[in-house]
Write an enzyme that holds these catalytic residues in place. Structure first.
Site, mmCIF file in Angstrom:
data_model
loop_
_atom_site.group_PDB
_atom_site.id
_atom_site.type_symbol
_atom_site.label_atom_id
_atom_site.label_comp_id
_atom_site.label_asym_id
_atom_site.label_seq_id
_atom_site.Cartn_x
_atom_site.Cartn_y
_atom_site.Cartn_z
ATOM 1 N N SER A 14 -8.636 -4.604 -3.151
ATOM 2 C CA SER A 14 -8.471 -3.679 -2.218
ATOM 3 C C SER A 14 -8.860 -4.119 -0.480
ATOM 4 O O SER A 14 -9.888 -4.684 -0.247
ATOM 5 C CB SER A 14 -9.273 -2.379 -2.484
ATOM 6 O OG SER A 14 -9.193 -1.339 -1.254
ATOM 7 N N SER A 16 -8.724 -1.697 1.941
ATOM 8 C CA SER A 16 -8.811 -0.481 2.375
ATOM 9 C C SER A 16 -10.156 -0.366 3.347
ATOM 10 O O SER A 16 -10.019 0.361 4.614
ATOM 11 C CB SER A 16 -9.093 0.614 1.328
ATOM 12 O OG SER A 16 -7.721 0.902 0.793
ATOM 13 N N THR A 61 -8.420 6.122 -5.913
ATOM 14 C CA THR A 61 -7.194 5.467 -6.370
ATOM 15 C C THR A 61 -7.248 5.248 -7.940
ATOM 16 O O THR A 61 -7.930 5.933 -8.514
ATOM 17 C CB THR A 61 -7.147 3.998 -5.596
ATOM 18 O OG1 THR A 61 -6.057 3.380 -6.138
ATOM 19 C CG2 THR A 61 -8.444 3.122 -6.012
ATOM 20 N N LYS A 65 -6.783 9.392 -9.891
ATOM 21 C CA LYS A 65 -6.055 10.245 -9.067
ATOM 22 C C LYS A 65 -5.475 11.780 -9.582
ATOM 23 O O LYS A 65 -5.490 12.599 -8.910
ATOM 24 C CB LYS A 65 -4.739 9.704 -8.441
ATOM 25 C CG LYS A 65 -5.072 8.824 -7.281
ATOM 26 C CD LYS A 65 -3.532 8.141 -6.705
ATOM 27 C CE LYS A 65 -3.934 7.037 -5.569
ATOM 28 N NZ LYS A 65 -2.707 6.508 -4.934
ATOM 29 N N ASP A 102 -0.856 10.219 0.376
ATOM 30 C CA ASP A 102 0.041 9.260 0.151
ATOM 31 C C ASP A 102 1.566 9.658 0.219
ATOM 32 O O ASP A 102 2.250 8.977 0.778
ATOM 33 C CB ASP A 102 0.009 9.136 -1.453
ATOM 34 C CG ASP A 102 -1.259 8.286 -1.823
ATOM 35 O OD1 ASP A 102 -1.389 7.394 -1.047
ATOM 36 O OD2 ASP A 102 -1.559 8.166 -3.122
ATOM 37 N N GLY A 125 9.349 4.023 -12.258
ATOM 38 C CA GLY A 125 7.900 4.438 -12.327
ATOM 39 C C GLY A 125 7.929 5.712 -12.305
ATOM 40 O O GLY A 125 8.669 6.495 -11.646
ATOM 41 N N GLY A 128 1.145 8.132 -10.294
ATOM 42 C CA GLY A 128 0.956 9.001 -9.073
ATOM 43 C C GLY A 128 1.809 8.638 -7.755
ATOM 44 O O GLY A 128 1.932 9.388 -6.993
ATOM 45 N N TYR A 225 2.190 -3.568 -1.683
ATOM 46 C CA TYR A 225 1.984 -4.067 -0.216
ATOM 47 C C TYR A 225 1.203 -5.427 -0.110
ATOM 48 O O TYR A 225 1.361 -6.188 0.942
ATOM 49 C CB TYR A 225 0.776 -3.203 0.649
ATOM 50 C CG TYR A 225 -0.489 -2.782 -0.033
ATOM 51 C CD1 TYR A 225 -0.657 -1.835 -0.844
ATOM 52 C CD2 TYR A 225 -1.436 -3.842 0.273
ATOM 53 C CE1 TYR A 225 -1.814 -1.526 -1.301
ATOM 54 C CE2 TYR A 225 -2.662 -3.577 -0.197
ATOM 55 C CZ TYR A 225 -3.051 -2.426 -1.346
ATOM 56 O OH TYR A 225 -4.165 -2.253 -1.956
#
Ligand code: NAP
Length: 279
Positions: A14, A16, A61, A65, A102, A125, A128, A225
């Site tokens: 991550s 974040s 995450t 979720k 999101d 897919g 979430g 990403y």
């Protein structure tokens, strides 16, 4: 001083914290954003910990979720429509309010000149992120969404839920392994982790042959990403298709989370520069 956290498991990759702390600095707040690995079994204790240690909020995450809503005092309409929470605000009286940023992130990353009104989309897919994509695409006016999944039976439950929430959209589901004709699709969204660093990075969720059935003015949006350019995006570009990377979605969902916690919207560009340096 804002005290924020990210909970989920695993959190090894991550970035974040870098993005969120840069965002807080940008709007003039000092803040600390702690990634705290949390499994579903740890969730109840973790929530108590965050509540009793003066945290102002947290992000959620994989794999929490869809599990977290039952632990919250309230969820807003955005979270309810997709059955997924990625942002929680802890109020002064220790109430936990969940929302989903999101959807905002997914939608805001799509350049404004792309018109999807009345168009068909395909989503790979059904997890979430795929559901956030459905809500974002619905706000942009798509009329049809074709899901590609490895498990049609499990997908039926998700499809029934989405048909109820988005009655204006026609939903179909197909087996992801089968050959696809994507010529009617204006946007293809990869919402599987196939192509992600550390998980099948050298693979594509669909074949080059499938990809080459897309119309030349169609868009391929990979919500992964890291890497910034997945194999899917590389091949899409070679075919002359427009691509969107998941980094912008990551930045915009983080930007919106900060607004929910602080009331101020930071500059997405400075957050993106910090993210690019961290990747
Ligand atoms: P999730 O809820 O676990 O859903 C993943 C989906 O991918 C499921 O439908 C799963 O199928 C499918 N899948 C996984 N491996 C597969 C394989 N080998 N073949 C076919 N299908 C496969 O995860 P998520 O939260 O939606 O996240 C999905 C991806 O989006 C991750 O890479 C995540 O990092 C990324 N993401 C990016 C952002 C962003 O801001 N850019 C935000 C959220 C997520 P089953 O249901 O059959 O398991």
């Amino acid at each position: 001083m804002y005290k924020l956290a990210l909970i989920g498991y695993p959190l090894g990759h991550s970035i974040s914290a870098v993005i969120q702390e840069e965002g807080l600095r940008n709007i003039g707040f000092e803040g600390k954003y702690d990634p705290i690995e949390t499994t579903p079994e740890d969730l109840l204790d973790r929530i108590k910990y965050l509540k009793h240690n003066n945290y102002n909020g947290f992000n959620v995450t994989i794999p929490l979720k869809t599990i977290i809503p039952v632990f919250l005092n309230d969820i807003d309409e955005k979270a309810d429509v997709v059955g997924c929470v990625n942002t929680v605000k802890i109020t002064q009286d220790e109430n936990l309010i969940g929302t989903n940023t999101d959807i905002y992130g997914f939608k805001t990353a799509i350049p404004k000149n792309i018109n999807l009104k009345g168009k068909a989309a395909a989503i790979l897919g059904t997890g979430g992120a795929a559901r956030a994509a459905v809500a974002g695409l619905s706000e942009l006016g798509v009329s049809q969404i074709d899901f590609y999944t490895r498990n049609i039976i499990n997908t039926n439950k998700v499809l029934n839920f989405l048909r109820e929430k988005f009655p204006q959209i026609k939903f179909n589901a197909f087996q992801i392994q089968n050959a696809k004709n994507l010529s009617n699709v204006s946007i293809l969204v990869n919402a599987t982790p196939i192509g992600m660093r550390g998980y099948m990075m050298d693979e594509m969720p669909i074949s080059i042959q499938d990809l080459s059935t897309m119309s030349k003015d169609a868009v391929v949006y990979d919500i992964i990403y890291n890497p910034l350019k997945t194999l899917l995006m590389e091949h899409a570009e070679k075919l002359g298709l427009q691509t969107i990377s998941g980094l912008d979605m990551l930045i915009y969902q983080a930007q919106k989370s900060i607004e929910i916690w602080t009331g101020k919207l930071p500059d997405a560009n400075v957050m993106k520069i910090a993210a690019l340096q961290a990747l």
